[in-house]
Scaffold this active site. Structure first.
Site, mmCIF file in Angstrom:
data_model
loop_
_atom_site.group_PDB
_atom_site.id
_atom_site.type_symbol
_atom_site.label_atom_id
_atom_site.label_comp_id
_atom_site.label_asym_id
_atom_site.label_seq_id
_atom_site.Cartn_x
_atom_site.Cartn_y
_atom_site.Cartn_z
ATOM 1 N N THR A 66 -1.735 -7.533 -0.805
ATOM 2 C CA THR A 66 -0.349 -7.146 -0.554
ATOM 3 C C THR A 66 0.420 -8.344 -0.004
ATOM 4 O O THR A 66 -0.157 -9.377 0.327
ATOM 5 C CB THR A 66 -0.265 -6.012 0.475
ATOM 6 O OG1 THR A 66 -0.746 -6.503 1.739
ATOM 7 C CG2 THR A 66 -1.083 -4.803 0.045
ATOM 8 N N ARG A 112 12.703 0.122 6.338
ATOM 9 C CA ARG A 112 13.879 -0.590 6.839
ATOM 10 C C ARG A 112 14.665 -1.286 5.734
ATOM 11 O O ARG A 112 15.852 -1.545 5.894
ATOM 12 C CB ARG A 112 13.444 -1.636 7.878
ATOM 13 C CG ARG A 112 12.827 -1.050 9.132
ATOM 14 C CD ARG A 112 12.391 -2.133 10.096
ATOM 15 N NE ARG A 112 11.368 -2.996 9.507
ATOM 16 C CZ ARG A 112 10.881 -4.079 10.104
ATOM 17 N NH1 ARG A 112 11.324 -4.437 11.296
ATOM 18 N NH2 ARG A 112 9.953 -4.808 9.510
ATOM 19 N N LYS A 130 -4.451 -0.762 16.032
ATOM 20 C CA LYS A 130 -5.104 0.027 14.990
ATOM 21 C C LYS A 130 -6.257 0.864 15.569
ATOM 22 O O LYS A 130 -6.514 1.978 15.096
ATOM 23 C CB LYS A 130 -5.605 -0.890 13.877
ATOM 24 C CG LYS A 130 -4.489 -1.537 13.058
ATOM 25 C CD LYS A 130 -3.620 -0.507 12.360
ATOM 26 C CE LYS A 130 -2.654 -1.148 11.369
ATOM 27 N NZ LYS A 130 -1.821 -0.155 10.651
ATOM 28 N N ILE A 188 0.831 -1.205 0.000
ATOM 29 C CA ILE A 188 0.000 0.000 0.000
ATOM 30 C C ILE A 188 0.866 1.255 0.000
ATOM 31 O O ILE A 188 0.584 2.218 -0.716
ATOM 32 C CB ILE A 188 -0.953 -0.012 1.208
ATOM 33 C CG1 ILE A 188 -2.027 -1.093 1.027
ATOM 34 C CG2 ILE A 188 -1.615 1.349 1.399
ATOM 35 C CD1 ILE A 188 -2.918 -1.298 2.243
ATOM 36 N N ASN A 235 2.190 4.920 7.136
ATOM 37 C CA ASN A 235 1.694 3.662 6.580
ATOM 38 C C ASN A 235 2.377 2.430 7.162
ATOM 39 O O ASN A 235 1.789 1.346 7.168
ATOM 40 C CB ASN A 235 1.882 3.675 5.060
ATOM 41 C CG ASN A 235 1.733 2.308 4.447
ATOM 42 O OD1 ASN A 235 0.624 1.786 4.295
ATOM 43 N ND2 ASN A 235 2.851 1.672 4.087
ATOM 44 N N VAL A 247 10.403 2.658 12.112
ATOM 45 C CA VAL A 247 9.497 3.646 12.704
ATOM 46 C C VAL A 247 9.332 3.457 14.202
ATOM 47 O O VAL A 247 8.923 4.393 14.909
ATOM 48 C CB VAL A 247 8.109 3.644 12.020
ATOM 49 C CG1 VAL A 247 8.215 4.078 10.570
ATOM 50 C CG2 VAL A 247 7.430 2.294 12.156
ATOM 51 N N TYR A 268 -3.046 -6.680 17.182
ATOM 52 C CA TYR A 268 -3.051 -5.837 15.978
ATOM 53 C C TYR A 268 -4.272 -4.925 15.977
ATOM 54 O O TYR A 268 -4.166 -3.720 15.717
ATOM 55 C CB TYR A 268 -3.044 -6.746 14.750
ATOM 56 C CG TYR A 268 -3.150 -6.020 13.422
ATOM 57 C CD1 TYR A 268 -2.054 -5.366 12.879
ATOM 58 C CD2 TYR A 268 -4.353 -6.017 12.703
ATOM 59 C CE1 TYR A 268 -2.141 -4.723 11.655
ATOM 60 C CE2 TYR A 268 -4.443 -5.377 11.486
ATOM 61 C CZ TYR A 268 -3.342 -4.733 10.965
ATOM 62 O OH TYR A 268 -3.428 -4.083 9.755
#
Length: 253
Positions: free
Chosen positions: A186, A39, A155, A19, A86, A61, A151
């Site tokens: 993805t 990275r 989010k 994305i 992102n 990040v 996760y």
């Protein structure tokens, strides 16, 4: 017509693939100067060589000091007008097997990675005539899914941050929004597909169908569809859109 301010500088974290790569390419195509951060040096350089970005910056990040240094280097070339937060990762496990280390990993990358990026760019952005912050969250930030509690919690935290920061920035020219993709085609989702195949013995087609069933349109979202939504939010015509969490999910939310 994108409606971007003339030649803004956009920083896209996790911009080397998936994305993030699609968003970087959409912004570059609309006239932005784009720096991709991540990275993996090879994927970042490939994005630059392919014309999806102009510059690459290497940092994790979740490492605030490294991210701050990379952002400072990018800002020295040109002040940053757009941040696309992102970068992210996903791990799945039943809650009973989701230990504190797993929760910490998901929070460090998916939530604190956004916090660190915003802290790095916002002071300079507030002083400019135009600013856009877009976090790439997930439908997992709007609803629950089994086996991804850590996760999903991270989010959800991103969306809470977006809504609060948007109110703080409402008196400025900076807007703050999130896009929330459903299952997207993805390599991150490819890992989920492999996991389903390994644990259930299903074929690849059956595993894809298991994920696609969440989308009322019966398919995976494409990275370009997410990028198109982000591009609109970055435009000057979206100046009144702030504090929103926009699902790109075929009607799932």
């Amino acid at each position: 017509m994108s409606g971007l301010l003339h030649s803004p500088h956009a920083l896209v974290t996790g911009g080397g693939r998936g994305i993030g790569r699609a968003i970087a390419g959409a912004l570059a195509g609309a006239g932005a100067t784009v720096t991709v951060l991540g990275r993996n040096v090879a994927t970042l350089e490939e994005a630059v060589n392919a014309g999806a970005a102009h510059f690459a910056a290497v940092a994790d990040v979740s490492d605030q000091a490294a991210l701050k240094a990379a952002v400072a280097e990018a800002q020295a070339r040109k002040p940053i007008d757009i941040l696309i937060a992102n970068a992210g990762s996903a791990e799945s496990a039943p809650f009973s097997k989701s230990d504190s280390a797993l929760f910490a990993r998901m929070m460090d990358v998916n939530f604190m990675g956004v916090v660190h990026a915003v802290h790095a760019v916002l002071p300079g952005m507030k002083d400019r005539p135009y600013g856009r912050i877009v976090a790439v969250a997930s439908t997992a930030g709007l609803k629950g899914y089994a086996y991804v509690s850590a996760y999903s919690a991270a989010k959800h935290a991103v969306i809470g941050l977006v809504r609060s920061l948007a109110l703080e920035m409402a008196g400025s020219n900076v807007t703050v929004n999130a896009v929330c993709p459903g299952f997207t085609d993805t390599d991150l989702v490819a890992g989920s597909i492999e996991n389903i195949m390994k644990k259930t013995g299903r074929t690849r087609e059956q595993a894809i169908a298991e994920l696609a069933k969440h989308n009322p349109q019966g398919r995976l979202i494409t990275p370009q569809e997410v990028a198109d939504a982000v591009l609109w939010l970055c435009g000057t015509s979206a100046g009144a859109i702030t504090g929103q969490a926009i699902a790109v999910a075929g009607g799932e939310i």
